[in-house]
Design a protein around this motif. Structure first.
Motif, PDB file in Angstrom:
ATOM      1  N   UNK A 748       0.830  -1.208   0.000  1.00 35.83           N
ATOM      2  CA  UNK A 748       0.000   0.000   0.000  1.00 35.83           C
ATOM      3  C   UNK A 748       0.865   1.259   0.000  1.00 35.83           C
ATOM      4  N   UNK A 749       1.981   1.232   0.744  1.00 37.01           N
ATOM      5  CA  UNK A 749       2.886   2.380   0.757  1.00 37.01           C
ATOM      6  C   UNK A 749       3.468   2.628  -0.633  1.00 37.01           C
ATOM      7  N   UNK A 750       3.853   1.563  -1.308  1.00 41.91           N
ATOM      8  CA  UNK A 750       4.385   1.702  -2.662  1.00 41.91           C
ATOM      9  C   UNK A 750       3.340   2.296  -3.599  1.00 41.91           C
ATOM     10  N   UNK A 751       2.133   1.780  -3.516  1.00 38.00           N
ATOM     11  CA  UNK A 751       1.058   2.273  -4.385  1.00 38.00           C
ATOM     12  C   UNK A 751       0.790   3.744  -4.122  1.00 38.00           C
ATOM     13  N   UNK A 752       0.851   4.135  -2.849  1.00 41.04           N
ATOM     14  CA  UNK A 752       0.556   5.515  -2.489  1.00 41.04           C
ATOM     15  C   UNK A 752       1.721   6.464  -2.613  1.00 41.04           C
ATOM     16  N   UNK A 753       2.888   5.966  -3.048  1.00 45.07           N
ATOM     17  CA  UNK A 753       4.081   6.817  -3.109  1.00 45.07           C
ATOM     18  C   UNK A 753       3.987   7.893  -4.178  1.00 45.07           C
ATOM     19  N   UNK A 754       3.194   7.635  -5.206  1.00 49.19           N
ATOM     20  CA  UNK A 754       3.110   8.577  -6.309  1.00 49.19           C
ATOM     21  C   UNK A 754       4.313   8.559  -7.229  1.00 49.19           C
ATOM     22  N   UNK A 755       5.250   7.632  -7.001  1.00 48.57           N
ATOM     23  CA  UNK A 755       6.488   7.611  -7.779  1.00 48.57           C
ATOM     24  C   UNK A 755       6.610   6.386  -8.671  1.00 48.57           C
ATOM     25  N   UNK A 756       5.586   5.521  -8.707  1.00 47.59           N
ATOM     26  CA  UNK A 756       5.643   4.352  -9.578  1.00 47.59           C
ATOM     27  C   UNK A 756       5.316   4.756 -11.012  1.00 47.59           C
ATOM     28  N   UNK A 757       6.007   4.147 -11.961  1.00 44.19           N
ATOM     29  CA  UNK A 757       5.631   4.333 -13.356  1.00 44.19           C
ATOM     30  C   UNK A 757       4.350   3.538 -13.633  1.00 44.19           C
ATOM     31  N   UNK A 758       3.819   3.694 -14.829  1.00 46.84           N
ATOM     32  CA  UNK A 758       2.630   2.920 -15.182  1.00 46.84           C
ATOM     33  C   UNK A 758       2.918   1.423 -15.090  1.00 46.84           C
ATOM     34  N   UNK A 759       4.077   1.031 -15.611  1.00 46.06           N
ATOM     35  CA  UNK A 759       4.473  -0.367 -15.539  1.00 46.06           C
ATOM     36  C   UNK A 759       4.721  -0.785 -14.093  1.00 46.06           C
ATOM     37  N   UNK A 760       5.328   0.111 -13.307  1.00 45.50           N
ATOM     38  CA  UNK A 760       5.561  -0.185 -11.901  1.00 45.50           C
ATOM     39  C   UNK A 760       4.271  -0.353 -11.137  1.00 45.50           C
ATOM     40  N   UNK A 761       3.263   0.446 -11.465  1.00 45.72           N
ATOM     41  CA  UNK A 761       1.974   0.297 -10.809  1.00 45.72           C
ATOM     42  C   UNK A 761       1.359  -1.057 -11.077  1.00 45.72           C
ATOM     43  N   UNK A 762       1.494  -1.509 -12.323  1.00 43.54           N
ATOM     44  CA  UNK A 762       0.978  -2.835 -12.677  1.00 43.54           C
ATOM     45  C   UNK A 762       1.747  -3.937 -11.952  1.00 43.54           C
ATOM     46  N   UNK A 763       3.045  -3.771 -11.872  1.00 45.02           N
ATOM     47  CA  UNK A 763       3.896  -4.777 -11.222  1.00 45.02           C
ATOM     48  C   UNK A 763       3.554  -4.875  -9.738  1.00 45.02           C
ATOM     49  N   UNK A 764       3.456  -3.740  -9.067  1.00 45.46           N
ATOM     50  CA  UNK A 764       3.174  -3.735  -7.629  1.00 45.46           C
ATOM     51  C   UNK A 764       1.757  -4.233  -7.355  1.00 45.46           C
ATOM     52  N   UNK A 765       0.832  -3.934  -8.253  1.00 46.30           N
ATOM     53  CA  UNK A 765      -0.528  -4.443  -8.067  1.00 46.30           C
ATOM     54  C   UNK A 765      -0.542  -5.974  -8.067  1.00 46.30           C
ATOM     55  N   UNK A 766       0.240  -6.589  -8.947  1.00 45.10           N
ATOM     56  CA  UNK A 766       0.319  -8.058  -8.964  1.00 45.10           C
ATOM     57  C   UNK A 766       0.971  -8.584  -7.697  1.00 45.10           C
ATOM     58  N   UNK A 767       1.996  -7.889  -7.197  1.00 42.52           N
ATOM     59  CA  UNK A 767       2.578  -8.260  -5.911  1.00 42.52           C
ATOM     60  C   UNK A 767       1.501  -8.232  -4.830  1.00 42.52           C
ATOM     61  N   UNK A 768       0.695  -7.181  -4.843  1.00 42.82           N
ATOM     62  CA  UNK A 768      -0.352  -7.037  -3.839  1.00 42.82           C
ATOM     63  C   UNK A 768      -1.384  -8.147  -3.889  1.00 42.82           C
ATOM     64  N   UNK A 769      -1.692  -8.615  -5.095  1.00 44.22           N
ATOM     65  CA  UNK A 769      -2.666  -9.706  -5.207  1.00 44.22           C
ATOM     66  C   UNK A 769      -2.135 -10.979  -4.543  1.00 44.22           C
ATOM     67  N   UNK A 770      -0.839 -11.250  -4.715  1.00 47.72           N
ATOM     68  CA  UNK A 770      -0.255 -12.433  -4.071  1.00 47.72           C
ATOM     69  C   UNK A 770      -0.329 -12.309  -2.559  1.00 47.72           C
ATOM     70  N   UNK A 771       0.052 -11.153  -2.039  1.00 49.98           N
ATOM     71  CA  UNK A 771       0.036 -10.963  -0.589  1.00 49.98           C
ATOM     72  C   UNK A 771      -1.395 -11.009  -0.062  1.00 49.98           C
ATOM     73  N   UNK A 772      -2.321 -10.383  -0.767  1.00 53.16           N
ATOM     74  CA  UNK A 772      -3.715 -10.371  -0.316  1.00 53.16           C
ATOM     75  C   UNK A 772      -4.293 -11.776  -0.220  1.00 53.16           C
ATOM     76  N   UNK A 773      -3.878 -12.645  -1.132  1.00 55.50           N
ATOM     77  CA  UNK A 773      -4.399 -14.015  -1.096  1.00 55.50           C
ATOM     78  C   UNK A 773      -3.958 -14.749   0.166  1.00 55.50           C
ATOM     79  N   UNK A 774      -2.863 -14.309   0.780  1.00 53.81           N
ATOM     80  CA  UNK A 774      -2.399 -14.934   2.034  1.00 53.81           C
ATOM     81  C   UNK A 774      -3.176 -14.416   3.243  1.00 53.81           C
ATOM     82  N   UNK A 775      -3.826 -13.271   3.084  1.00 50.10           N
ATOM     83  CA  UNK A 775      -4.552 -12.690   4.210  1.00 50.10           C
ATOM     84  C   UNK A 775      -5.817 -13.469   4.561  1.00 50.10           C
ATOM     85  N   UNK A 776      -6.252 -14.340   3.663  1.00 50.77           N
ATOM     86  CA  UNK A 776      -7.476 -15.108   3.929  1.00 50.77           C
ATOM     87  C   UNK A 776      -7.200 -16.379   4.724  1.00 50.77           C
ATOM     88  N   UNK A 777      -5.926 -16.756   4.882  1.00 50.06           N
ATOM     89  CA  UNK A 777      -5.602 -17.958   5.660  1.00 50.06           C
ATOM     90  C   UNK A 777      -5.988 -17.745   7.118  1.00 50.06           C
TER      91      UNK A 777
END
Length: 803
Positions: A748-777
């Motif tokens: 979330x900090x990375x997403x809110x940094x305002x410094x990600x490129x368009x490609x970086x935003x997509x990359x970090x969003x995919x990272x977030x999906x992996x981490x979010x899937x662990x939150x349901x355990x």
């Protein structure tokens, strides 16, 4: 009094008001304002104490995330270590629990020594050094009062800062432009010192005292032309370090903020605290008129909130409204910002003399439009070797064998380019030329053998050292070329001989091992001998091969063929010392066998418990470098940004811990290769961010790297809680609960940094999906409570006000 909408966040703390050099371009001593003459030589403990408390109060009132303080002068080192320690301790104590402190010192470097550096390391004080180029350039201005050159002393200081012990303290070089100096020569001289950043400064001047311009120049913007030549040289070199003025132009052309007060429209949030406690505006105003920086305020009687609403401060916070009509109508005003406030001064004009264009107006316009036009003419980037499918695989935190192999191919291309750069930039010896020609023949006839050698993880540290261009670089370059050629010859099984210069009593054969040669300075490596090779040193010939006996002078690299993974222990290459920790010396056969057993067990565990990580790791991790164990028993591991394919690890107690260290560090290896390919964030972003796994705030790349690596850490503890028993299982449950939530927070900090490129935003969003899937355990309630308590305690101690 109403608080300022732009609180002060940057402070210059004057430690000493005199200097041990007599630079004739110094704005403190040589320009219009001469207030230094009536000030105390050294700042007092009482002023330091109240200054620290004022800064902390201001930061607390305005909920600042970070306060930036520069210890300055005159020459601040003249204040002595104890006074500098007092300043650092006072600031750290006052700001503890309030906000982060970015503490720096700016020095001429002539008295910098290890004791100063040890003090700076203790308080994490970053060091900037003034240097105007090579000796001829530097001697134009930066001399002692008796005319003696200061250049050698400054180079000694920079060498100290570049040593492994202190490199993390080196903030960069500051260079004042002089048109008499050739810009390319100046840039090259500074770049050879490998600074993390260079700051080129226009000499302070006003309309009353304009800058020097060559009488015979036909240019209307000679300073702009000078900086454009630096830009072109910097760009041709691959922009190897930050250059503040050029990065600022590039940022402002994209609509981002500037990195310097001399460009852009962002409000200035700077105050100066003099040795007597006077609160003043920026030192650059000393070039305008006597008393120009003064505010009539003092740190003992005025708050920084009062300072923040002083008319002189407010005048520099009004953006376009604070500029003259000529500037407001200019097409590059959002990049230029009117230039440095002091450079606008003309006596007798409106608004206190500063409502004018910069005296460097034509130069700034030339620089900005020149860079703009060059950026527009750039050829499109070549097709990336990763397609969307592979990139998306890597973005999830995993990445299969094919994706990692594509990264490896690109890293090999980078290594080839570096090798070519070493060759073209170095003076060629006869031995080096013969080795280069042999390597070229092998590259045509046995390219797979050359590729295997050039993919060696520690080629890049060697190449970077060879490209520094100092007195040792030439010998390092030619020796390395010959070592690569000899290793490729041996791997290819071809007949032929390569003569290799040796260093420190060792003949290095990258990917193969090393040969002890004693005092010999040359060795001849001959391939094709009995399915091995021979090494001739002096009058003696050594044979190494499967059909010959073991030669005690030969130190073969330990290579293990595990099921599905071939990995080598690297304990012979002198360039392996790139991981930030001491490396182990040559392993005994028994120690190497212990490593083999633990690697085999760790690899088996990864295959069974972390199968998503196994294919990529097997495809891209070829070298483990043993590190020296911690005396406290702490786990130590590291991935060097410039050593793709290798990780450094101190052998831990259990295979499971080794498995964790392997997958964790290989995450850094993968992401480093991705970042070599594409920009995921704005590289000029200087903001620091809270990182849950660190005791200090991190730059954006550091947070991105840590977050990506912790995806693997989350999955490791997720697996450990399934496979452990009793107390270990409960500990794994707590760690899993903690790291999944804190890694999600970091995303979330990375997403809110305002410094990600368009490609970086997509990359970090995919990272977030992996981490979010662990939150349901599901997690046991007491483990969740313990995890959140630990996380809150860490955040409270590290960055309670930061996000």
């Amino acid at each position: 009094m109403d608080p300022s909408p732009h609180p002060l966040s940057q402070f210059v703390l004057k430690m000493h008001s005199r200097c041990d050099l007599a630079c004739d371009h110094c704005y403190v001593f040589e320009h219009a304002d001469q207030s230094w003459r009536g000030r105390p030589t050294v700042i007092s403990g009482a002023v330091l104490d109240i200054a620290a408390r004022r800064i902390a109060d201001h930061a607390r009132t305005h909920r600042l995330d970070t306060v930036h303080v520069v210890l300055h002068g005159g020459e601040p080192l003249l204040a002595g270590r104890e006074r500098l320690r007092l300043a650092a301790q006072g600031l750290h104590t006052a700001l503890s629990g309030v906000c982060a402190l970015d503490l720096r010192i700016h020095t001429n470097g002539v008295t910098l020594d290890e004791k100063f550096c040890d003090l700076f390391a203790e308080f994490d004080i970053k060091v900037g050094v003034s240097l105007d180029g090579d000796r001829a350039a530097n001697d134009l201005h930066r001399r002692y009062r008796n005319g003696r050159s200061s250049h050698a002393q400054v180079l000694r200081a920079i060498d100290l800062l570049n040593s492994p012990r202190y490199r993390h303290l080196f903030a960069g070089l500051l260079c004042t432009v002089d048109l008499r100096n050739d810009p390319v020569t100046v840039y090259d001289a500074l770049a050879r010192l490998a600074p993390p950043r260079i700051d080129f400064l226009l000499p302070h001047a006003t309309w009353d005292e304009p800058p020097a311009r060559p009488a015979d120049s036909t240019s209307t913007a000679p300073y702009g032309d000078w900086l454009l030549r630096v830009h072109d040289r910097w760009t041709a070199a691959g922009r190897p370090m930050g250059v503040r003025v050029l990065d600022s132009v590039l940022r402002t052309l994209r609509g981002a903020s500037s990195l310097t007060e001399s460009l852009g429209l962002a409000p200035v949030e700077l105050a100066v605290i003099e040795t007597d406690g006077a609160l003043e505006q920026a030192d650059s105003l000393k070039t305008a008129y006597d008393g120009a920086p003064g505010t009539g305020m003092h740190v003992t009687t005025h708050s920084l909130d009062e300072m923040a609403v002083h008319p002189g401060i407010v005048a520099r916070q009004q953006g376009l409204d604070g500029l003259c009509e000529t500037c407001r109508d200019c097409p590059v005003v959002r990049s230029c910002g009117g230039g440095l406030y002091a450079h606008r001064y003309r006596s007798g004009s409106d608004a206190g003399g500063f409502m004018n264009p910069s005296v460097y107006c034509a130069d700034l316009k030339q620089l900005i439009t020149g860079i703009r036009d060059r950026e527009a003419q750039k050829t499109p980037m070549p097709q990336l070797p990763l397609d969307d499918t592979h990139l998306d695989e890597l973005a999830t935190g995993f990445g299969g064998a094919e994706a990692v192999e594509l990264l490896a191919r690109h890293e090999l291309t980078v290594n080839r380019e570096l090798l070519a750069a070493v060759w073209h930039e170095s003076a060629h010896s006869a031995t080096g030329t013969a080795a280069w020609e042999a390597l070229a023949v092998l590259d045509a006839e046995a390219p797979e053998s050359v590729d295997a050698v050039l993919a060696h993880p520690y080629l890049r540290p060697w190449a970077q050292r060879a490209l520094r261009g100092d007195g040792e670089a030439g010998r390092i370059a030619m020796r390395g070329v010959a070592e690569l050629a000899a290793a490729a010859l041996v791997r290819a099984g071809r007949e032929g001989t390569v003569t290799v210069p040796t260093g420190a009593g060792v003949l290095r054969l990258p990917t193969l091992g090393a040969f002890v040669v004693g005092d010999a300075t040359l060795a001849q490596v001959t391939g094709g001998a009995d399915e091995g090779f021979t090494v001739r040193v002096g009058e003696r010939t050594h044979t190494v091969g499967r059909k010959s006996g073991a030669d005690p002078a030969w130190r073969a690299r330990h290579r293990f063929e595990l099921p599905g993974w071939a990995v080598a222990l690297e304990d012979t290459d002198p360039w392996r010392d790139a991981h930030g920790y001491p490396v182990r010396a040559r392993l005994s056969p028994a120690a190497a066998e212990d490593w083999r057993g633990q690697l085999a067990a760790a690899w088996e565990w990864i295959q069974h418990e972390l199968p998503a990580y196994a294919p990529g790791l097997a495809a891209g991790l070829s070298v483990v470098t043993p590190l020296r164990e911690s005396p406290t028993g702490a786990d130590i591991s590291s991935a060097a940004r410039d050593a793709f394919g290798a990780v450094g690890i101190a052998r831990p107690d259990t295979p499971q811990t080794l498995a964790c260290l392997l997958v964790h560090e290989f995450q850094h290896v993968k992401l480093g290769a991705v970042l070599d390919l594409m920009d995921l964030y704005d590289p000029t972003c200087e903001q620091l961010f809270y990182a849950p796994w660190r005791p200090d705030p991190r730059p954006l790349e550091g947070l991105l790297q840590g977050t990506y690596a912790h995806i693997a850490v989350v999955d490791y503890w997720r697996a450990r809680r399934r496979t452990a028993d009793g107390a270990e299982a409960h500990e794994a449950e707590v760690r899993f609960a903690r790291w999944r939530e804190q890694t999600a927070e970091a995303v979330d900090t990375l997403v809110g940094s305002g410094a990600l490129t368009e490609l970086g935003g997509r990359f970090v969003a995919a990272m977030g999906e992996t981490v979010s899937s662990r939150l349901t355990d599901p997690v046991l309630p007491d483990a969740l409570i313990n995890a959140r308590r630990t996380a809150a305690d860490h955040k409270g101690r590290t960055a309670p006000e930061a996000g």
